[in-house]
Design an enzyme around this catalytic site. Structure first.
Site, PDB file in Angstrom:
ATOM      1  N   SER A  92      -9.699  21.418  32.987  1.00  0.00           N
ATOM      2  CA  SER A  92     -10.747  20.506  32.511  1.00  0.00           C
ATOM      3  C   SER A  92     -10.407  19.049  32.813  1.00  0.00           C
ATOM      4  O   SER A  92     -11.247  18.296  33.329  1.00  0.00           O
ATOM      5  CB  SER A  92     -11.000  20.705  31.013  1.00  0.00           C
ATOM      6  OG  SER A  92      -9.799  20.634  30.283  1.00  0.00           O
ATOM      7  N   HIS A 109      -8.900  29.398  30.804  1.00  0.00           N
ATOM      8  CA  HIS A 109      -8.654  28.058  30.239  1.00  0.00           C
ATOM      9  C   HIS A 109      -9.174  28.056  28.796  1.00  0.00           C
ATOM     10  O   HIS A 109      -8.773  28.897  27.988  1.00  0.00           O
ATOM     11  CB  HIS A 109      -9.311  27.015  31.153  1.00  0.00           C
ATOM     12  CG  HIS A 109      -8.985  25.582  30.849  1.00  0.00           C
ATOM     13  ND1 HIS A 109      -7.898  25.183  30.112  1.00  0.00           N
ATOM     14  CD2 HIS A 109      -9.614  24.417  31.202  1.00  0.00           C
ATOM     15  CE1 HIS A 109      -7.872  23.859  30.021  1.00  0.00           C
ATOM     16  NE2 HIS A 109      -8.916  23.366  30.669  1.00  0.00           N
ATOM     17  N   HIS A 163       1.214  30.499  30.366  1.00  0.00           N
ATOM     18  CA  HIS A 163       0.786  29.126  30.659  1.00  0.00           C
ATOM     19  C   HIS A 163       1.171  28.739  32.083  1.00  0.00           C
ATOM     20  O   HIS A 163       2.170  29.233  32.608  1.00  0.00           O
ATOM     21  CB  HIS A 163       1.411  28.134  29.669  1.00  0.00           C
ATOM     22  CG  HIS A 163       0.666  26.840  29.607  1.00  0.00           C
ATOM     23  ND1 HIS A 163       0.949  25.787  30.442  1.00  0.00           N
ATOM     24  CD2 HIS A 163      -0.372  26.445  28.830  1.00  0.00           C
ATOM     25  CE1 HIS A 163       0.122  24.791  30.171  1.00  0.00           C
ATOM     26  NE2 HIS A 163      -0.700  25.167  29.200  1.00  0.00           N
ATOM     27  N   ARG A 168       1.698  23.272  20.151  1.00  0.00           N
ATOM     28  CA  ARG A 168       0.379  23.277  19.484  1.00  0.00           C
ATOM     29  C   ARG A 168       0.214  24.581  18.711  1.00  0.00           C
ATOM     30  O   ARG A 168      -0.462  24.639  17.688  1.00  0.00           O
ATOM     31  CB  ARG A 168      -0.741  23.098  20.521  1.00  0.00           C
ATOM     32  CG  ARG A 168      -0.654  21.775  21.278  1.00  0.00           C
ATOM     33  CD  ARG A 168      -1.645  21.713  22.419  1.00  0.00           C
ATOM     34  NE  ARG A 168      -1.390  22.711  23.439  1.00  0.00           N
ATOM     35  CZ  ARG A 168      -2.140  22.893  24.529  1.00  0.00           C
ATOM     36  NH1 ARG A 168      -3.196  22.125  24.743  1.00  0.00           N
ATOM     37  NH2 ARG A 168      -1.842  23.820  25.414  1.00  0.00           N
ATOM     38  N   ASP A 175      -4.221  28.611  22.188  1.00  0.00           N
ATOM     39  CA  ASP A 175      -5.383  29.438  21.849  1.00  0.00           C
ATOM     40  C   ASP A 175      -5.025  30.684  21.047  1.00  0.00           C
ATOM     41  O   ASP A 175      -5.898  31.316  20.452  1.00  0.00           O
ATOM     42  CB  ASP A 175      -6.111  29.855  23.133  1.00  0.00           C
ATOM     43  CG  ASP A 175      -6.583  28.640  23.909  1.00  0.00           C
ATOM     44  OD1 ASP A 175      -7.134  27.726  23.280  1.00  0.00           O
ATOM     45  OD2 ASP A 175      -6.379  28.592  25.130  1.00  0.00           O
TER      46      ASP A 175
HETATM   47  N1  NMX Z   1      -1.432  38.649  30.244  1.00  0.00           N
HETATM   48  C1  NMX Z   1      -1.322  39.418  31.358  1.00  0.00           C
HETATM   49  N2  NMX Z   1      -0.903  38.957  32.542  1.00  0.00           N
HETATM   50  C2  NMX Z   1      -0.525  37.670  32.596  1.00  0.00           C
HETATM   51  C3  NMX Z   1      -0.543  36.827  31.479  1.00  0.00           C
HETATM   52  C4  NMX Z   1      -1.037  37.359  30.268  1.00  0.00           C
HETATM   53  N3  NMX Z   1      -1.154  36.628  29.173  1.00  0.00           N
HETATM   54  N4  NMX Z   1      -0.101  35.611  31.852  1.00  0.00           N
HETATM   55  C5  NMX Z   1       0.189  35.682  33.154  1.00  0.00           C
HETATM   56  N5  NMX Z   1      -0.066  36.933  33.609  1.00  0.00           N
HETATM   57  C6  NMX Z   1       0.031  37.414  34.975  1.00  0.00           C
HETATM   58  C7  NMX Z   1      -0.913  36.640  35.876  1.00  0.00           C
HETATM   59  O1  NMX Z   1      -2.229  37.125  35.737  1.00  0.00           O
HETATM   60  C8  NMX Z   1      -0.289  36.844  37.228  1.00  0.00           C
HETATM   61  O2  NMX Z   1      -0.623  38.150  37.642  1.00  0.00           O
HETATM   62  P1  NMX Z   1      -0.995  38.473  39.194  1.00  0.00           P
HETATM   63  O3  NMX Z   1       0.195  38.049  39.978  1.00  0.00           O
HETATM   64  O4  NMX Z   1      -1.235  39.929  39.182  1.00  0.00           O
HETATM   65  O5  NMX Z   1      -2.202  37.659  39.508  1.00  0.00           O
HETATM   66  C9  NMX Z   1       1.202  36.814  36.902  1.00  0.00           C
HETATM   67  O6  NMX Z   1       1.307  37.150  35.508  1.00  0.00           O
HETATM   68  C10 NMX Z   1       1.866  35.487  37.140  1.00  0.00           C
HETATM   69  O7  NMX Z   1       1.154  34.497  36.420  1.00  0.00           O
HETATM   70  P2  NMX Z   1       1.910  33.196  35.850  1.00  0.00           P
HETATM   71  O8  NMX Z   1       2.460  32.455  37.020  1.00  0.00           O
HETATM   72  O9  NMX Z   1       2.836  33.572  34.771  1.00  0.00           O
HETATM   73  O10 NMX Z   1       0.725  32.399  35.158  1.00  0.00           O
HETATM   74  P3  NMX Z   1      -0.370  31.454  35.823  1.00  0.00           P
HETATM   75  O11 NMX Z   1       0.164  30.070  35.862  1.00  0.00           O
HETATM   76  O12 NMX Z   1      -0.874  32.012  37.096  1.00  0.00           O
HETATM   77  O13 NMX Z   1      -1.556  31.556  34.759  1.00  0.00           O
HETATM   78  C11 NMX Z   1      -2.553  31.579  32.625  1.00  0.00           C
HETATM   79  C12 NMX Z   1      -1.507  30.921  33.522  1.00  0.00           C
HETATM   80  C13 NMX Z   1      -2.660  30.758  31.348  1.00  0.00           C
HETATM   81  C14 NMX Z   1      -3.891  31.566  33.346  1.00  0.00           C
HETATM   82  C15 NMX Z   1      -2.104  33.021  32.313  1.00  0.00           C
HETATM   83  O14 NMX Z   1      -0.895  33.005  31.618  1.00  0.00           O
HETATM   84  C16 NMX Z   1      -3.152  33.804  31.530  1.00  0.00           C
HETATM   85  O15 NMX Z   1      -4.055  34.368  32.142  1.00  0.00           O
HETATM   86  N6  NMX Z   1      -3.041  33.837  30.155  1.00  0.00           N
HETATM   87  C17 NMX Z   1      -4.044  34.451  29.332  1.00  0.00           C
HETATM   88  C18 NMX Z   1      -5.270  33.570  29.203  1.00  0.00           C
HETATM   89  C19 NMX Z   1      -4.981  32.371  28.331  1.00  0.00           C
HETATM   90  O16 NMX Z   1      -4.425  32.463  27.262  1.00  0.00           O
HETATM   91  N7  NMX Z   1      -5.411  31.189  28.804  1.00  0.00           N
HETATM   92  C20 NMX Z   1      -5.306  29.970  28.009  1.00  0.00           C
HETATM   93  C21 NMX Z   1      -4.317  28.955  28.567  1.00  0.00           C
HETATM   94  C22 NMX Z   1      -4.272  27.732  27.681  1.00  0.00           C
HETATM   95  N8  NMX Z   1      -5.532  26.989  27.710  1.00  0.00           N
HETATM   96  O17 NMX Z   1      -6.088  26.690  26.714  1.00  0.00           O
HETATM   97  O18 NMX Z   1      -6.058  26.682  28.791  1.00  0.00           O
HETATM   98  C1  MLT Z   2      -4.732  22.832  28.201  1.00  0.00           C
HETATM   99  O1  MLT Z   2      -4.643  22.407  27.059  1.00  0.00           O
HETATM  100  O2  MLT Z   2      -5.389  22.214  29.058  1.00  0.00           O
HETATM  101  C2  MLT Z   2      -4.128  24.146  28.530  1.00  0.00           C
HETATM  102  O3  MLT Z   2      -2.969  24.380  27.819  1.00  0.00           O
HETATM  103  C3  MLT Z   2      -4.012  24.441  29.985  1.00  0.00           C
HETATM  104  C4  MLT Z   2      -3.059  23.630  30.798  1.00  0.00           C
HETATM  105  O4  MLT Z   2      -2.395  22.722  30.348  1.00  0.00           O
HETATM  106  O5  MLT Z   2      -2.962  23.960  32.009  1.00  0.00           O
END
Ligand code: NMX
Ligand code: MLT
Length: 471
Positions: A277, A307, A353, A362, A408
């Site tokens: 964002s 996100h 993350h 947080r 979250d």
């Molecule tokens: N559950 C399952 N798989 C996960 C998770 C999770 N919570 N977190 C990471 N992975 C997987 C990810 O999908 C990726 O798989 P692939 O190679 O098959 O595509 C692999 O682990 C490596 O990912 P990372 O490098 O650890 O994480 P990345 O930086 O790509 O993504 C998020 C970060 C936040 C997108 C990821 O951790 C996620 O999808 N979390 C769940 C959704 C979530 O809680 N999002 C909110 C983040 C905070 N916010 O408010 O924005």
């Molecule tokens: C945020 O607050 O924007 C989330 O934790 C995602 C991020 O920092 O990448």
């Protein structure tokens, strides 16, 4: 007189705070408030020339210093770990979490003015801190609260625009539409059309940003009341601060919920510049799109489930766990539920993350809030159990870089406890909060004259050829 009062208040706060372990190093930058000026605009006007000089010096003296190497993995991996943005208002450390102008969340809780003694920080205080780098006095925060209230009137066409959408439209769609409709009042757009000099861009950006921050809670609560409360709108209460008023307009007058809202808005406001964002807002604004256009774009990024929408996903996921396994589910049973989610090709919402490598502070401060206010809530207990159960499972997958909970994972159960049970609405609350961080940086983007953002992209063929040559 006021000058001395504010200096002595700050030194009291400082001496209280420096007794905290680790505090001395972390806030070595902290500036003592030396101005009695309660007007944010004049404070900024004073600060801008020195920061412009600072940037100029940085560019001329260190412009050619390398910040690291870009690898093919980074280009293919969503630019993770690639330093490429200037973002003044906050900085994220992978281990320690966010610092707002150098202050961690616990430090903000100690130093920023509160509605009542020992209470949660007022988001207006955080806005002041993000904009000026200085901890405001209560008097300055009260004056900013008043100013925000004076800017809060939302034009009628905004409500009509939202009303044109089906009531079933996602709350984030209704909210972003409302923000787009606010854009017609943009002072930046008007000034640009009149040919404003670039050195003055920050002034109408400031006007738009403050009005936008003032009006988003009104638009957001309208969306909530429209969808869930038969359109019965609650007017703003002039005696309340920003966070308290937001809770009030949503329909929640419990003082504890108002405290939660102050904390919620403060901690969700900013998370350095690379998150979807903030980065979107910054990118769009770099084309000199005004704050309304830029923030509406940011909201559309926030509405994605990886996100901001993750806060909705978490509560729905927890509630479906309760439905499937019961409220007093054992940890063993909970493990099966987590594996079932993963095996069906979904992510575990609220965990992981892009930058953080430890539990999100947080999350921790929300957990502390829960321990204080709702220790026996069954959903809070479920969240606590998930904190134990999920990380080892994610580690077992072998690919997740951060198995720990993010912001979250916790917010929904707190809101749910106070009666804000409609999970589909939760990302709107995140959106209202994020206006503060995105707009604060946007004012500085214009004040510092930051350029159009335009990174280079390449094709797979280009990369293959480049790598062959490099080998
Ligand atoms: N559950 C399952 N798989 C996960 C998770 C999770 N919570 N977190 C990471 N992975 C997987 C990810 O999908 C990726 O798989 P692939 O190679 O098959 O595509 C692999 O682990 C490596 O990912 P990372 O490098 O650890 O994480 P990345 O930086 O790509 O993504 C998020 C970060 C936040 C997108 C990821 O951790 C996620 O999808 N979390 C769940 C959704 C979530 O809680 N999002 C909110 C983040 C905070 N916010 O408010 O924005
Ligand atoms: C945020 O607050 O924007 C989330 O934790 C995602 C991020 O920092 O990448």
């Amino acid at each position: 007189m006021v000058f001395y009062r504010s200096v002595s208040l700050l030194s009291k706060l400082r001496s209280r705070a420096v007794q905290q372990p680790g505090f001395r190093n972390s806030v070595r930058w902290l500036q003592v408030q030396t101005s009695s000026d309660v007007d944010l605009h004049s404070q900024l006007k004073e600060l801008i020339p020195e920061q412009q000089e600072r940037l100029k010096k940085l560019k001329s003296e260190h412009g050619k210093v390398q910040l690291g190497n870009i690898t093919v993995d980074m280009v293919l991996g969503g630019m993770r770990g690639m330093t490429g943005l200037l973002w003044e208002t906050s900085l994220l450390d992978p281990e320690e979490g966010i610092r707002f102008r150098g202050l961690s969340i616990p430090e903000c809780q100690k130093l920023l003015p509160a509605a009542k003694s020992g209470g949660e920080p007022l988001p207006e205080g955080l806005l002041w801190l993000l904009l000026t780098g200085k901890v405001p006095t209560k008097e300055q925060v009260d004056s900013l609260s008043k100013e925000l209230r004076s800017r809060a009137a939302v034009p009628d066409h905004v409500y009509k625009t939202i009303d044109a959408l089906p009531i079933t439209a996602h709350p984030m769609t209704q909210f972003a539409t409302g923000v787009m409709a606010l854009q017609v009042q943009s002072e930046f757009q008007k000034a640009y059309e009149k040919g404003i000099h670039k050195s003055k861009y920050w002034e109408p950006t400031y006007e738009d940003s403050l009005s936008l921050i003032a009006q988003v809670p009104i638009v957001a609560s309208y969306v909530y009341r429209r969808i869930y409360k038969n359109g019965q709108v609650i007017p703003m209460d002039d005696s309340l601060d920003y966070g308290g008023n937001f809770a009030h307009m949503l329909g929640f007058d419990d003082p504890a919920m108002q405290e939660l809202m102050r904390l919620y808005v403060t901690i969700h406001s900013d998370h350095e510049g690379g998150n979807v964002s903030a980065h979107t807002g910054h990118l769009v604004a770099s084309a000199l799109s005004d704050p309304y256009l830029s923030f509406a774009a940011a909201l559309n990024g926030l509405a994605g489930p990886l996100h901001g929408l993750a806060n909705q996903e978490v509560l729905l996921w927890i509630k479906s766990a309760v439905e499937e396994c019961g409220e007093n589910v054992s940890k063993e049973h909970l493990k099966d539920y987590v594996w079932k989610t993963l095996n069906s090709g979904k992510v575990v919402p609220g965990f992981g993350h892009g930058v953080l490598r430890k539990t999100d502070p947080r999350y921790t401060c929300q957990r502390e809030f829960a321990l204080k206010h709702l220790p026996d809530d069954p959903l809070f207990k479920m969240v606590s159990n998930l904190y134990e159960v999920v990380p080892p499972i994610l580690l077992e997958l072998g690919k997740v870089k951060n198995p720990w909970p993010n912001v979250d994972a916790h917010s929904g159960v707190l809101l749910n406890y106070y009666g804000l049970t409609e999970a589909r609405y939760y990302t709107v609350l995140f959106g209202v909060s994020r206006a503060i961080g995105i707009c604060a940086q946007l004012i500085w983007d214009r004040a510092l004259g930051l350029p159009l953002e335009r990174p280079k992209s390449v094709t797979m063929e280009w990369l293959e050829n480049y790598c062959k040559k490099a080998a």
